[in-house]
Design an enzyme around this catalytic site. Structure first.
Site, PDB file in Angstrom:
ATOM      1  N   ASP A  66       0.109  -7.044  -3.085  1.00  0.00           N
ATOM      2  CA  ASP A  66      -1.536  -6.768  -2.963  1.00  0.00           C
ATOM      3  C   ASP A  66      -1.807  -5.981  -4.153  1.00  0.00           C
ATOM      4  O   ASP A  66      -1.067  -5.723  -5.271  1.00  0.00           O
ATOM      5  CB  ASP A  66      -1.587  -5.926  -1.951  1.00  0.00           C
ATOM      6  CG  ASP A  66      -2.765  -6.385  -0.936  1.00  0.00           C
ATOM      7  OD1 ASP A  66      -3.668  -6.349  -1.547  1.00  0.00           O
ATOM      8  OD2 ASP A  66      -2.544  -6.833   0.202  1.00  0.00           O
ATOM      9  N   HIS A 120      -6.306 -10.496  -3.889  1.00  0.00           N
ATOM     10  CA  HIS A 120      -5.395  -9.161  -3.733  1.00  0.00           C
ATOM     11  C   HIS A 120      -4.440  -9.255  -4.998  1.00  0.00           C
ATOM     12  O   HIS A 120      -3.195  -9.175  -4.824  1.00  0.00           O
ATOM     13  CB  HIS A 120      -4.934  -9.209  -2.495  1.00  0.00           C
ATOM     14  CG  HIS A 120      -5.804  -9.195  -1.336  1.00  0.00           C
ATOM     15  ND1 HIS A 120      -6.221  -7.829  -0.903  1.00  0.00           N
ATOM     16  CD2 HIS A 120      -6.088  -9.742  -0.231  1.00  0.00           C
ATOM     17  CE1 HIS A 120      -6.946  -7.875  -0.053  1.00  0.00           C
ATOM     18  NE2 HIS A 120      -6.986  -9.037   0.531  1.00  0.00           N
ATOM     19  N   TRP A 178      -6.405 -14.329  12.182  1.00  0.00           N
ATOM     20  CA  TRP A 178      -6.215 -13.017  12.124  1.00  0.00           C
ATOM     21  C   TRP A 178      -7.525 -12.392  12.658  1.00  0.00           C
ATOM     22  O   TRP A 178      -8.233 -11.438  13.030  1.00  0.00           O
ATOM     23  CB  TRP A 178      -5.976 -12.265  10.814  1.00  0.00           C
ATOM     24  CG  TRP A 178      -6.847 -12.415   9.644  1.00  0.00           C
ATOM     25  CD1 TRP A 178      -7.006 -13.237   8.692  1.00  0.00           C
ATOM     26  CD2 TRP A 178      -7.807 -11.202   9.259  1.00  0.00           C
ATOM     27  NE1 TRP A 178      -7.778 -13.234   7.735  1.00  0.00           N
ATOM     28  CE2 TRP A 178      -8.528 -11.944   7.921  1.00  0.00           C
ATOM     29  CE3 TRP A 178      -7.963 -10.045   9.517  1.00  0.00           C
ATOM     30  CZ2 TRP A 178      -9.258 -11.218   6.936  1.00  0.00           C
ATOM     31  CZ3 TRP A 178      -9.016  -9.503   8.729  1.00  0.00           C
ATOM     32  CH2 TRP A 178      -9.555  -9.987   7.398  1.00  0.00           C
ATOM     33  N   GLU A 181      -9.418 -12.966   2.000  1.00  0.00           N
ATOM     34  CA  GLU A 181     -10.689 -11.902   1.428  1.00  0.00           C
ATOM     35  C   GLU A 181     -10.430 -12.237  -0.080  1.00  0.00           C
ATOM     36  O   GLU A 181     -10.295 -11.536  -0.998  1.00  0.00           O
ATOM     37  CB  GLU A 181     -10.122 -10.355   1.633  1.00  0.00           C
ATOM     38  CG  GLU A 181      -9.921 -10.142   3.208  1.00  0.00           C
ATOM     39  CD  GLU A 181      -9.692  -8.524   3.484  1.00  0.00           C
ATOM     40  OE1 GLU A 181     -10.136  -8.054   4.471  1.00  0.00           O
ATOM     41  OE2 GLU A 181      -8.812  -8.233   2.787  1.00  0.00           O
ATOM     42  N   ASP A 232      -2.201  -0.919  12.968  1.00  0.00           N
ATOM     43  CA  ASP A 232      -2.509   0.147  11.930  1.00  0.00           C
ATOM     44  C   ASP A 232      -3.814   0.970  12.711  1.00  0.00           C
ATOM     45  O   ASP A 232      -4.295   1.818  12.058  1.00  0.00           O
ATOM     46  CB  ASP A 232      -2.650  -0.491  10.504  1.00  0.00           C
ATOM     47  CG  ASP A 232      -3.876  -1.394  10.450  1.00  0.00           C
ATOM     48  OD1 ASP A 232      -4.094  -2.255  11.281  1.00  0.00           O
ATOM     49  OD2 ASP A 232      -4.790  -1.582   9.527  1.00  0.00           O
ATOM     50  N   TRP A 250      -0.501  -2.739   8.600  1.00  0.00           N
ATOM     51  CA  TRP A 250      -1.121  -2.555   7.132  1.00  0.00           C
ATOM     52  C   TRP A 250      -0.985  -1.015   6.725  1.00  0.00           C
ATOM     53  O   TRP A 250      -1.349  -0.087   7.940  1.00  0.00           O
ATOM     54  CB  TRP A 250      -2.537  -3.111   7.165  1.00  0.00           C
ATOM     55  CG  TRP A 250      -2.666  -4.580   7.516  1.00  0.00           C
ATOM     56  CD1 TRP A 250      -3.115  -4.917   8.559  1.00  0.00           C
ATOM     57  CD2 TRP A 250      -2.348  -5.579   6.517  1.00  0.00           C
ATOM     58  NE1 TRP A 250      -3.134  -6.187   8.482  1.00  0.00           N
ATOM     59  CE2 TRP A 250      -2.718  -6.777   7.478  1.00  0.00           C
ATOM     60  CE3 TRP A 250      -1.976  -5.628   5.190  1.00  0.00           C
ATOM     61  CZ2 TRP A 250      -2.529  -7.974   6.898  1.00  0.00           C
ATOM     62  CZ3 TRP A 250      -1.773  -6.753   4.708  1.00  0.00           C
ATOM     63  CH2 TRP A 250      -1.806  -8.016   5.582  1.00  0.00           C
ATOM     64  N   THR A 251      -0.584  -0.726   5.890  1.00  0.00           N
ATOM     65  CA  THR A 251      -0.305   0.672   5.488  1.00  0.00           C
ATOM     66  C   THR A 251      -1.105   1.648   4.751  1.00  0.00           C
ATOM     67  O   THR A 251      -0.480   2.643   3.961  1.00  0.00           O
ATOM     68  CB  THR A 251       1.563   0.870   5.218  1.00  0.00           C
ATOM     69  OG1 THR A 251       1.382   0.128   3.900  1.00  0.00           O
ATOM     70  CG2 THR A 251       2.346   0.085   6.109  1.00  0.00           C
ATOM     71  N   GLU A 252      -2.357   1.033   4.502  1.00  0.00           N
ATOM     72  CA  GLU A 252      -3.064   2.161   3.893  1.00  0.00           C
ATOM     73  C   GLU A 252      -3.290   3.493   4.119  1.00  0.00           C
ATOM     74  O   GLU A 252      -3.071   4.474   3.191  1.00  0.00           O
ATOM     75  CB  GLU A 252      -4.568   1.654   3.805  1.00  0.00           C
ATOM     76  CG  GLU A 252      -4.803   0.125   3.094  1.00  0.00           C
ATOM     77  CD  GLU A 252      -4.948  -1.003   4.048  1.00  0.00           C
ATOM     78  OE1 GLU A 252      -5.558  -1.987   3.737  1.00  0.00           O
ATOM     79  OE2 GLU A 252      -3.999  -0.803   5.216  1.00  0.00           O
ATOM     80  N   ARG A 274       0.871  -1.242   0.017  1.00  0.00           N
ATOM     81  CA  ARG A 274       0.018   0.006   0.036  1.00  0.00           C
ATOM     82  C   ARG A 274       0.750   1.281  -0.008  1.00  0.00           C
ATOM     83  O   ARG A 274       0.661   2.126  -0.434  1.00  0.00           O
ATOM     84  CB  ARG A 274      -1.101   0.101   1.260  1.00  0.00           C
ATOM     85  CG  ARG A 274      -2.063  -0.933   0.924  1.00  0.00           C
ATOM     86  CD  ARG A 274      -1.834  -2.249   0.568  1.00  0.00           C
ATOM     87  NE  ARG A 274      -3.210  -2.966   0.498  1.00  0.00           N
ATOM     88  CZ  ARG A 274      -3.376  -3.927   1.403  1.00  0.00           C
ATOM     89  NH1 ARG A 274      -2.815  -4.016   2.587  1.00  0.00           N
ATOM     90  NH2 ARG A 274      -4.627  -4.571   1.224  1.00  0.00           N
TER      91      ARG A 274
END
Length: 774
Positions: free
Chosen positions: A197, A271, A408, A336, A436, A483-485, A168
């Protein structure tokens, strides 16, 4: 009677710098994670330029690390020599002799006035060195005086992980090494590198150059929290980056020198938007050539086709990945994965029929197709002598024979896998391991939401009670994920992980019986934060120790505070204004009398030497007699409610809003309100009964603002726009019925509300409208 219940409630308010002040009173001498066993002894060892470093092998990684640290960071150019076995005064001895019976990763560490001896093999010796480094004070001058001690230490779990998402947002090799350095300092040993991703492919694959030419770059990036903006807004700025294979090798060696294994993640079968932008022939509809690298966040429906062409591509990719990474584990994602494309695909439906896959109560035929996909890739990875890890969705449709599950979505997946005798790594977001998420209520940077404070991650136990002792053996360890969105900068990465990874390290390393949050947060952590402050790390400054957001009742407001960062200053006010460096600096405990029917408000802030600031805490002390009971009955269960719509920033905004619905409810669930309304507010009113006089605690856990009043007296102030935050207060009450009012607003339509009550002598428990009356 009043005196009995109307009690006064108080407001209790080198590599690592300046731990020496805490070492006399701290049973763990400032070391994080806390060792298994530590016994202090009289005396001290004087570390100086005359000290000799003796080692079985002068090329040992732990030996080289310590020698370089003492020379470059502590300005101590100690002599490095091979250990001949003779006793030498004023020496540090690093040896593996006597380590055969130590647990994996274990070490012993002894400091006497004459010598420091660390015994361990491989990683164990390195971890002993890290503990030694934590004892070296930064303000040592020409020498460092280390207290005598005997430590016997080893990790609770073999897998102690931390993940970084570079898809991300991309981070430089230098910063990845800095991330690894932090892991090493706190004895974490598995770096999960999320390399691919929908939003970007970050690793060079020589056989498929378009992965770096096309898949590594997106045309633009969504601005802010994409849930909050309609229409979405974008920055119109191309974004990209990837690691060359030479850079990957460099990072792998760097990590290996610190006894850290790197687990690469290559996402499949979902993804995969970034890959399909370059190789659309791998999609379920190859006729489409308009795939692009995703520019926003979320889950996308374009996924790999389970075709021979796709499997050939992924096997080629993983062959190059496994040539770069010696890790036993290869992470294949598996999370997902929308099945829409497979349901619509003629090829996929024919394959499902060919494989004899059918729907059943536990999973759909498309779920089983995903299981086929993962199991086919697992056979390939196993043929190379490696094993796969996947997110817990790989359980759907049947678990691959040798797969390790990364749980998770809560602990359920991990529990199910362990009961099937599969290895598990616990990483549930619900336990604070998704770092995050926000760390507090107010003044937090933009995040994906939620609230995962330091206390939450520290309290996590990765071995669920639902598992038998034999099943618990399949829990390999624990991991936190970043996670780095919403994390585009290195500074923000540091802010989000610090100090939470220190809590993670203690969860992963220290036996449950050896954990103590007060010792961790109030005694040891301030010294570590001081080092971060001095060395220009960004980190979240905890509130003043003894500062608290609460409402209380009593006759005296007691100010008893301590800085959460060693060397930082604490300022406070009692005049209602927010404190800053122009206000009263806390130096000694203070007491303020609260006259009858008045209140005093204490606000606190911590300001560090580098200028970083904690959140402001607000504690109110009311001097009121216990609230008398009112007339009531218990015939009509539930609370009355009034529903409002609008864009609210505070529950006070509800006072002027129009009522759009009203009635009686037996639940605080707001699902019915969310159907057609984005922003709304609700006020609940009614009565409740208590059976004895006493001081009762209340709290609200809400995403966005909430307040709670008893007999029109404020008890909980949890107002404002924020992620899920639990805030409480207390009120003295007389036996009988009392009025309750709860005001809540949700700015996004995604929030929720829970209400808790603490009865004297009992634990905090959730309450719902069906336990109250109208």
């Amino acid at each position: 009677m009043y005196k009995k219940i109307f009690i006064s409630l108080c407001v209790f308010m080198a590599f690592f710098a300046a731990f020496a002040d805490a070492q006399d009173t701290d049973p763990n001498m400032g070391i994080i994670p806390a060792p298994v066993s530590l016994k202090k002894s009289p005396g001290e060892f004087v570390l100086s330029q005359e000290t000799t470093l003796l080692a079985d092998s002068i090329d040992n990684k732990a030996v080289v690390f310590l020698h370089d640290y003492l020379k470059n960071n502590a300005n101590l150019k100690v002599k490095l020599q091979a250990n001949t076995g003779s006793v030498t005064a004023n020496s540090i001895v690093l040896t593996s002799k006597g380590a055969d019976n130590l647990p994996a990763g274990g070490y012993t560490f002894t400091i006497t006035p004459q010598q420091i001896t660390i015994t361990g093999k491989g990683a164990g010796l390195f971890y002993g060195v890290q503990s030694l480094i934590q004892l070296v004070p930064a303000d040592k001058g020409a020498v460092a005086k280390l207290p005598c001690v005997q430590i016997n230490d080893y990790p609770r779990f073999g897998y102690r992980g931390l993940m970084l998402d570079v898809s991300r947002h991309f981070f430089s090799v230098e910063f990845v090494k800095k991330y690894i350095d932090l892991m090493a300092a706190y004895k974490l040993n598995n770096f999960h590198w999320h390399l691919t991703d929908d939003q970007g492919w970050r690793i060079e694959i020589k056989k498929y150059p378009k992965l770096t030419q096309i898949s590594s770059r997106r045309a633009q990036t969504v601005i802010g929290n994409y849930h909050d903006r309609t229409p979405q807004q974008f920055d119109n700025t191309p974004y990209g980056g990837y690691y060359t294979q030479d850079q990957i090798r460099d990072v792998v060696k760097y990590a290996s020198d610190r006894y850290i294994n790197i687990v690469p993640e290559i996402e499949m079968p979902g993804h995969s938007e970034a890959v399909l932008a370059a190789y659309p022939e791998l999609s379920c509809d190859p006729s489409l050539t308009t795939y692009k690298v995703a520019e926003t966040w979320g889950v996308f429906h374009n996924i790999y086709s389970p075709s021979d062409k796709t499997f050939s591509f992924l096997q080629d990719v993983l062959t190059e990945v496994m040539d770069l990474f010696p890790s036993k584990f290869i992470h294949v994602g598996g999370d997902e994965v929308p099945k829409d494309a497979w349901k619509k695909s003629e090829f996929c439906q024919k394959l499902i029929k060919k494989l004899g896959l059918k729907d059943d109560k536990s999973s759909s035929k498309e779920d089983k197709l995903q299981s086929y996909f993962i199991q086919r890739m697992e056979k390939f990875v196993n043929s190379k002598g490696r094993s796969i890890i996947g997110w817990d969705e790989i359980l759907e449709g049947g678990l691959s024979p040798n797969a390790t599950v990364m749980s998770w979505r809560g602990e359920a997946g991990g529990i199910a896998a362990a009961k099937q005798n599969h290895n598990v790594i616990m990483t549930p977001g619900s336990a604070g391991l998704y770092i995050d998420h926000a760390q507090g209520k107010e003044n937090e940077p933009l995040s994906i939401g939620g609230n995962e404070p330091l206390t939450k991650i520290y309290s996590y136990n990765p071995t669920p009670a639902e598992l038998s002792p034999d099943q618990q053996k399949y829990i390999l360890g624990v991991q936190a994920n970043l996670w780095t969105e919403y994390i585009p900068t290195e500074n923000k990465v540091e802010y989000m992980i610090l100090p939470r990874i220190l809590a993670l390290s203690e969860v992963a390393w220290t036996p449950v019986a050896g954990k103590n949050y007060t010792d961790f947060a109030d005694v040891r952590l301030p010294g570590h934060l001081a080092w971060f402050d001095k060395n220009n790390f960004d980190y979240r400054v905890p509130a003043a120790i003894g500062g608290k957001d609460t409402i209380m009742f009593g006759t005296q407001l007691n100010v008893n505070l301590k800085s959460s960062v060693q060397g930082a200053k604490v300022y406070y006010t009692i005049d209602g204004y927010n404190p800053r460096e122009t206000d009263i600096e806390y130096t000694i405990p203070m007491s303020y009398n609260v006259p009858a029917d008045q209140y005093r408000e204490l606000k606190t802030i911590v300001i560090t030497p580098s200028g970083k600031r904690s959140q402001i805490t607000r504690a109110i002390m009311y001097n009121k007699a216990p609230l008398p009971a009112i007339n009531g009955n218990n015939t009509n269960k539930g609370l009355k409610y009034k529903l409002y719509t609008g864009e609210f920033n505070s529950v006070n905004d509800l006072n002027t809003a129009a009522v759009i619905d009203s009635g009686v409810t037996v639940t605080f669930s707001t699902a019915a309100f969310k159907k057609n309304i984005k922003g709304y507010g609700v006020i609940y009113t009614g009565i409740f009964r208590i059976d004895s006089d006493g001081v009762y605690g209340f709290s609200t856990a809400s995403s966005n603002g909430s307040v709670l009043l008893v007999d029109d007296q404020p008890v909980v102030g949890n107002d404002g726009k924020h992620g899920v935050y639990d805030q409480g207060g207390a009120v003295p009450l007389l036996k009988g019925y009392h009025k309750i009012t709860i005001k809540y607003f949700d700015a996004t339509g995604n929030g929720n509300l829970k209400v808790f009550m603490t009865t004297p002598g009992k634990l905090k428990a959730e309450v719902t409208p069906d336990t109250m009356f109208n």
